[in-house]
Design an enzyme around this catalytic site. Structure first.
Site, PDB file in Angstrom:
ATOM      1  N   HIS A   1      -3.448   1.154  -0.554  1.00  0.00           N
ATOM      2  CA  HIS A   1      -2.586   2.445  -1.458  1.00  0.00           C
ATOM      3  C   HIS A   1      -1.905   3.015   0.155  1.00  0.00           C
ATOM      4  O   HIS A   1      -1.819   3.845   0.140  1.00  0.00           O
ATOM      5  CB  HIS A   1      -3.586   3.408  -1.726  1.00  0.00           C
ATOM      6  CG  HIS A   1      -4.408   3.247  -2.950  1.00  0.00           C
ATOM      7  ND1 HIS A   1      -3.128   2.743  -3.956  1.00  0.00           N
ATOM      8  CD2 HIS A   1      -5.657   3.283  -2.718  1.00  0.00           C
ATOM      9  CE1 HIS A   1      -5.210   2.334  -4.703  1.00  0.00           C
ATOM     10  NE2 HIS A   1      -6.040   2.995  -4.094  1.00  0.00           N
TER      11      HIS A   1
ATOM     12  N   SER B   1      -6.745  11.415 -13.687  1.00  0.00           N
ATOM     13  CA  SER B   1      -7.318   9.736 -13.939  1.00  0.00           C
ATOM     14  C   SER B   1      -8.208  10.657 -12.038  1.00  0.00           C
ATOM     15  O   SER B   1      -9.792   9.640 -12.064  1.00  0.00           O
ATOM     16  CB  SER B   1      -6.514   9.139 -13.628  1.00  0.00           C
ATOM     17  OG  SER B   1      -7.195   7.420 -13.467  1.00  0.00           O
TER      18      SER B   1
END
Ligand code: A3P
Length: 354
Positions: free
Chosen positions: A156, A186
Site C-alpha cells: 500500500h 469500505s
C-alpha cells in the site's frame, strides 16, 4: 535477505520491543536495533489523531501511516530487494487488493485450478501474497516469504515512497483504484471489524471529514491514486492501471489483460477450454467469501495476532454501496475534491481498454 529473531508482534500494534532493564544484558538483535532506529526517527515526524483513540496517524513525506506500518515501510525501503521476475500488487487500502491477490495467484498457479488442494480454497489471499511493509518486516517466518520461488508481493506504500529496488529492478506492477466514496465506506466498516481494542471508532461523519482532508491510513487517498497514475503514464510498460468498478462490471477481459501483462497470457487453447472463466470464478467475491476459511471469526493460521478475521476482507463487494451511508452533500464534497485533484491528469477520462 534474512532477518534474525523475528518478532511475533502484530504490525497493527506499536508496542516497543526495546529490552526492558532486567533484560538489558541481552544483546539486541539487528532487527531490534533497526526497529529502535525507526521508532526514534518516527518520533520526530508529525503526529495527528487517527480514526481510533489508540492509533495516531504519522506523516511521512506527505503520506499518513499508522506507526507499525510506517516502521514496516522504512524497513522495506531499506531491505526489500525486488527482482526483475517479481510482480507487485499496489493499491491504497480497501480498493480491491484482496481480489487482485487472488487473481494474480490464480493466474500464476493455474495448473492446479481444478484441484481441490488449490491453496486459494484453503487460505485467505493475504496469506499467499505478502505485503512488503507488513509480513516482511514483522513476520519473516511466514511460508510465502521463506519461499524464494514466490514472485508475488503487494504494497500500500505510495509510489513515491516505494523501495528503490523496485524501480531499479524494473519489476512490473499493477495498481487498482476505486471510487473514493466506496473506498471510504469500505475502510470505515473495515475498522469496525477490527478485533483488538483500539478504542471506539470515530463517527462516520468525523472519519469522512478526515478522509476528505487526507488523514486516513495511506492517505491522502486521491494523492495515492494520482501518484501511481503519473507513474503509469510515464512508464505504461511497467505499470498496469486498473479500476475496481470497471473490473467488477466485466472481469474477464481485464483478467486476460492482467495475465498478458504479467507474462502469463492465456493461450488460445486455454481460452477455448474456459480457463479464463475458471480463474474469474475461483477469485470471484461470491466464491471467496463463502469459503470456510473466510467465514466467521477465522483468522490466518500463519500469523496468530492479526486484528481482522478473514471474513473482514469480504464485505459486500458492491459498486455504489456509499448510497447507503453518505448524504448527497458528502458525496458532492468528495466528488468535487476528486475532480479538482484529477483535473487535467487524464485519469477521469481513462478507459481501461485504451
Ligand atoms: P466492500 O467493503 O465495499 O465490500 P481490499 O481487498 O483492498 O481490502 O478491498 C476490500 C474491498 O474489496 C471490500 O469491499 C471487499 O468486499 C472487496 N472484495 C474482496 N474480495 C473481492 C473479490 N473477490 N471481488 C470483488 N470484490 C472483492
Amino acid at each position: 535477505m534474512s532477518f534474525s529473531n523475528p518478532l511475533s508482534l502484530s504490525p497493527m500494534e506499536s508496542h516497543t520491543t526495546v529490552p526492558s532493564n532486567h533484560e538489558a544484558e541481552t544483546e539486541p538483535t539487528e532487527f531490534e536495533k533497526n526497529q529502535k532506529r525507526y521508532k526514534d526517527l518516527i518520533a520526530t515526524f508529525p503526529h495527528t489523531k487517527g480514526w481510533r483513540p489508540k492509533g495516531p496517524l504519522i506523516e511521512y513525506h506527505g503520506c499518513w501511516f499508522v506507526q507499525p506500518l510506517l516502521e514496516g515501510c522504512l524497513h522495506a525501503q531499506e531491505f526489500f530487494q525486488a527482482r526483475p521476475i517479481d510482480f507487485l500488487i499496489c493499491s491504497s487500502a480497501k480498493t480491491g487488493t484482496t481480489w487482485l491477490k487472488a487473481l494474480t495467484f490464480a493466474i500464476v498457479n493455474r495448473t492446479c485450478l481444478d484441484n481441490s488442494s488449490n491453496p486459494l480454497l484453503k487460505r485467505n489471499p493475504h496469506e499467499l501474497v505478502p505485503f512488503i511493509e507488513n509480513e516482511f518486516a514483522f513476520f519473516p517466518q511466514v511460508d510465502v516469504i521463506k519461499d524464494k520461488g514466490n514472485t508475488l508481493f503487494s504494497t500500500h506504500i505510495p509510489y513515491g515512497l516505494l523501495p528503490k529496488s523496485i524501480a531499479n529492478s524494473g519489476c512490473k506492477m499493477v495498481y487498482i483504484w476505486r471510487d473514493p466514496k466506496d473506498t471510504f465506506i469500505s475502510m470505515w466498516t473495515f475498522f469496525q471489524k477490527q478485533r483488538s481494542d483500539f478504542g471506539p471508532l470515530n463517527s462516520l461523519e468525523e472519519s469522512f471529514d478526515m478522509f476528505c482532508r487526507g488523514t486516513s491510513v495511506y492517505g491522502p487517498y486521491l494523492d495515492h491514486v494520482l501518484g501511481y497514475w503519473k507513474a503509469y503514464q510515464e512508464n505504461p510498460n511497467q505499470i498496469l492501471f486498473l479500476k475496481y468498478e470497471t473490473m467488477r462490471a466485466d472481469p474477464l477481459p481485464h483478467v486476460k489483460r492482467l495475465a498478458q501483462f504479467m507474462g502469463y497470457g492465456f493461450t488460445a487453447e486455454e481460452e477455448k477450454k474456459g480457463v479464463v472463466e475458471k480463474v474469474v470464478n475461483l477469485c470471484s467475491f461470491e466464491t471467496l467469501k463463502n469459503l470456510e476459511v473466510n467465514e466467521g471469526e477465522k483468522i490466518r493460521e500463519d500469523i496468530a495476532s492479526v486484528h481482522w478475521p478473514n471474513s473482514a476482507y469480504f464485505r459486500k463487494g458492491m459498486v455504489g454501496d456509499w448510497h447507503n451511508y453518505l448524504t448527497p452533500e458528502m458525496a458532492a464534497r468528495i466528488d468535487g475534491l476528486m475532480h479538482e485533484k484529477f483535473k487535467g491528469s487524464g485519469l477521469l477520462e481513462h478507459d481501461i481498454d485504451d
